[in-house]
Write a protein that holds these residues in place. Structure first.
Motif, mmCIF file in Angstrom:
data_model
loop_
_atom_site.group_PDB
_atom_site.id
_atom_site.type_symbol
_atom_site.label_atom_id
_atom_site.label_comp_id
_atom_site.label_asym_id
_atom_site.label_seq_id
_atom_site.Cartn_x
_atom_site.Cartn_y
_atom_site.Cartn_z
ATOM 1 N N THR A 221 0.925 -1.159 -0.122
ATOM 2 C CA THR A 221 0.045 -0.011 0.173
ATOM 3 C C THR A 221 0.889 1.271 -0.030
ATOM 4 N N GLY A 222 0.287 2.408 -0.266
ATOM 5 C CA GLY A 222 1.055 3.804 -0.334
ATOM 6 C C GLY A 222 1.143 4.155 1.206
ATOM 7 N N LEU A 223 1.947 5.191 1.425
ATOM 8 C CA LEU A 223 1.997 5.502 2.848
ATOM 9 C C LEU A 223 0.866 6.617 3.275
ATOM 10 N N ASN A 224 0.002 6.847 2.280
ATOM 11 C CA ASN A 224 -1.106 7.537 2.512
ATOM 12 C C ASN A 224 -2.122 6.632 3.603
ATOM 13 N N ALA A 225 -1.824 5.456 3.218
ATOM 14 C CA ALA A 225 -2.723 4.634 4.092
ATOM 15 C C ALA A 225 -2.089 4.497 5.787
ATOM 16 N N VAL A 226 -1.022 5.050 5.914
ATOM 17 C CA VAL A 226 -0.456 4.892 7.344
ATOM 18 C C VAL A 226 -0.847 6.086 8.313
ATOM 19 N N HIS A 227 -1.346 5.676 9.552
ATOM 20 C CA HIS A 227 -1.477 6.955 10.397
ATOM 21 C C HIS A 227 -0.474 7.129 11.291
ATOM 22 N N ALA A 228 0.639 6.112 11.737
ATOM 23 C CA ALA A 228 1.541 6.197 12.617
ATOM 24 C C ALA A 228 2.572 5.295 12.122
ATOM 25 N N VAL A 229 4.140 5.766 12.237
ATOM 26 C CA VAL A 229 5.077 4.979 12.190
ATOM 27 C C VAL A 229 6.068 4.819 13.544
ATOM 28 N N ILE A 230 6.456 3.689 13.819
ATOM 29 C CA ILE A 230 7.239 3.203 15.147
ATOM 30 C C ILE A 230 8.711 2.897 14.468
ATOM 31 N N THR A 231 9.734 3.829 14.783
ATOM 32 C CA THR A 231 10.938 3.202 14.194
ATOM 33 C C THR A 231 12.023 3.491 15.051
ATOM 34 N N ASP A 232 13.400 3.109 14.849
ATOM 35 C CA ASP A 232 14.532 3.636 15.747
ATOM 36 C C ASP A 232 14.907 5.023 15.505
ATOM 37 N N GLN A 233 16.005 5.225 16.581
ATOM 38 C CA GLN A 233 16.318 6.592 16.385
ATOM 39 C C GLN A 233 17.546 6.754 15.297
ATOM 40 N N SER A 234 17.894 5.833 14.753
ATOM 41 C CA SER A 234 18.749 6.136 13.480
ATOM 42 C C SER A 234 18.151 6.690 12.118
ATOM 43 N N LEU A 235 16.865 6.789 12.155
ATOM 44 C CA LEU A 235 16.200 7.450 10.787
ATOM 45 C C LEU A 235 16.731 8.951 10.628
ATOM 46 N N ASP A 236 17.287 9.272 9.460
ATOM 47 C CA ASP A 236 17.629 10.571 9.225
ATOM 48 C C ASP A 236 16.324 11.449 9.309
ATOM 49 N N ASP A 237 16.815 12.780 9.761
ATOM 50 C CA ASP A 237 15.928 13.738 9.920
ATOM 51 C C ASP A 237 15.206 14.059 8.589
ATOM 52 N N ASP A 238 16.024 13.909 7.556
ATOM 53 C CA ASP A 238 15.240 14.193 6.286
ATOM 54 C C ASP A 238 14.173 13.137 6.272
ATOM 55 N N LEU A 239 14.266 11.947 6.441
ATOM 56 C CA LEU A 239 13.329 10.964 6.092
ATOM 57 C C LEU A 239 12.067 11.309 7.035
ATOM 58 N N ILE A 240 12.296 11.723 8.251
ATOM 59 C CA ILE A 240 11.098 12.017 9.352
ATOM 60 C C ILE A 240 10.368 13.215 8.909
ATOM 61 N N GLU A 241 11.136 14.235 8.131
ATOM 62 C CA GLU A 241 10.494 15.472 7.508
ATOM 63 C C GLU A 241 9.367 14.880 6.583
ATOM 64 N N ARG A 242 10.003 14.060 5.768
ATOM 65 C CA ARG A 242 9.243 13.586 4.607
ATOM 66 C C ARG A 242 8.076 12.668 4.807
ATOM 67 N N LEU A 243 8.236 11.930 5.927
ATOM 68 C CA LEU A 243 7.414 11.200 6.459
ATOM 69 C C LEU A 243 6.032 12.116 6.813
ATOM 70 N N ASN A 244 6.412 13.161 7.788
ATOM 71 C CA ASN A 244 5.738 14.179 8.270
ATOM 72 C C ASN A 244 4.735 14.738 7.155
ATOM 73 N N SER A 245 5.334 14.806 6.063
ATOM 74 C CA SER A 245 4.417 15.521 4.814
ATOM 75 C C SER A 245 3.348 14.532 4.485
ATOM 76 N N TYR A 246 3.222 13.392 4.984
ATOM 77 C CA TYR A 246 2.175 12.303 4.722
ATOM 78 C C TYR A 246 1.102 12.509 5.840
ATOM 79 N N ASP A 247 1.353 13.370 6.931
ATOM 80 C CA ASP A 247 0.552 13.501 8.090
ATOM 81 C C ASP A 247 0.672 12.049 8.821
ATOM 82 N N ILE A 248 1.919 11.718 8.791
ATOM 83 C CA ILE A 248 2.199 10.480 9.646
ATOM 84 C C ILE A 248 2.638 10.806 11.067
ATOM 85 N N SER A 249 2.038 10.414 11.976
ATOM 86 C CA SER A 249 2.695 10.503 13.373
ATOM 87 C C SER A 249 4.127 9.805 13.555
#
Length: 253
Positions: A221-249
Motif C-alpha cells: 500500500t501507499g504511505l497515505n494509508a499509514v497513520h503512525a510509524v514507530i522506528t528506531d533513532q537512526s532514521l535521518d531527519d530528512d526522512l522524518i520530515e518527508r514522512l511528516n508530509s504524509y501527515d504520519i505520526s
C-alpha cells in the motif's frame, strides 16, 4: 581477504538476509564502514545488489521469505524497542490485528493480560498469547507459509474480510517514499497485508531503519494509508520530515 572474495561474501550475506546495514557488513568483513560503502557502490554498479538507506538490499526477484528464526535475530534490539513502544498504544477493549513479523512476536511476548481481541495470521503470536486469560485470540487460518510461520492465501484473505479492527500493527520488507510505499517479499504476503489495511481504522507501521529506502518485490500500500510509524533513532531527519508530509505520526525509540 581479497576484495573479490569480500564482494562475494557481501552479496551472499545480503541475499540470505534480504538486506544488511553497513555496520553489520563492516563487522562481518572486518573492514571499515567506508570500505564497505565503496564496495556497495561497486556492487550496485555491477547490478549485484542495490544500495538502501544505511546499507544494501538484495536484487533477487521475489525473494523467498527469510526464515522466522533468522529474522528474529536481525536488528533484534531495535525490534524489541519498537515492540515495547507499540504496546503503549494499546488500550483495554481494543480489537487489534498483528501480522506475522518478528516485531509482532516481540509485542505478543510482552503483552500484558488485559481485555483485548487479537486477530493474527501468525503462529508465533497466537502461541505467545495462548497463556493470557483475558485476551481473545483469533487466527485467520489458511495456507501455512513455513518460513514465516504464518498463514497466507485465499482462505486467510477471506477470513480477514469477516472482521473489522481498531488498530493494525504492520511490518514489511521495505518502505520506499518514491517507490510505491510499503512492499513485501512475495505476492501472497502482500495481498494478505492489503486486506489487513482494508479492515483497520488505524494502521501503525513498525519498521526499523533498515527497511527504509528498500523497494521489495510486491507492493502492499501507499504511505497515505499509514497513520503512525514507530522506528528506531537512526532514521535521518530528512526522512522524518518527508514522512511528516504524509501527515504520519512518527515515534523514534
Amino acid at each position: 581477504m581479497l576484495a573479490a572474495e569480500r564482494y562475494d561474501r557481501i552479496v551472499e550475506m545480503v541475499n540470505v538476509k534480504g538486506s544488511m546495514r553497513v555496520s553489520e557488513l563492516s563487522e562481518y568483513c572486518r573492514v571499515t564502514e567506508e570500505t564497505i560503502r565503496r564496495d556497495l557502490d561497486r556492487l550496485e554498479q555491477a547490478g549485484r545488489l542495490r544500495r538502501s538507506h544505511g546499507g544494501a538490499v538484495s536484487v533477487k526477484e521475489e525473494q523467498p521469505e527469510i526464515p522466522y528464526r533468522v529474522r528474529e535475530t536481525t536488528h533484534a534490539e531495535e525490534k524489541k524497542r519498537i515492540a515495547l513502544s507499540a504496546l503503549s498504544m494499546i488500550r483495554p477493549g481494543d480489537r487489534i490485528l498483528l501480522d506475522a513479523s518478528t516485531t509482532a512476536g516481540y509485542m505478543a511476548a510482552n503483552m500484558p493480560d488485559m481485555p483485548l481481541t487479537v486477530l493474527t495470521n501468525s503462529i508465533q503470536v497466537a502461541t505467545e498469547l495462548s497463556s493470557r486469560d483475558k485476551i481473545e485470540v483469533i487466527s485467520t487460518g489458511g495456507q501455512l507459509a513455513q518460513r514465516s510461520l504464518s498463514f497466507v492465501g485465499p482462505l486467510a484473505e477471506r477470513s480477514l474480510e469477516t472482521y473489522h479492527v481498531d488498530k493494525l500493527f504492520l511490518s514489511c520488507k521495505g518502505v520506499h517514499l518514491e517507490g510505491g510505499g510499503i512492499s513485501e517479499s512475495n505476492e501472497l504476503q502482500a495481498r494478505l497485508k492489503q486486506k489487513m489495511v482494508g479492515i483497520s481504522d488505524q494502521v501503525i507501521l513498525l519498521a526499523d531503519t533498515s527497511k527504509f529506502g528498500v523497494r521489495a518485490f510486491a507492493r502492499v500500500t501507499g504511505l497515505n494509508a499509514v497513520h503512525a510509524v514507530i522506528t528506531d533513532q537512526s532514521l535521518d531527519d530528512d526522512l522524518i520530515e518527508r514522512l511528516n508530509s504524509y501527515d504520519i505520526s512518527i515515534t523514534t525509540v
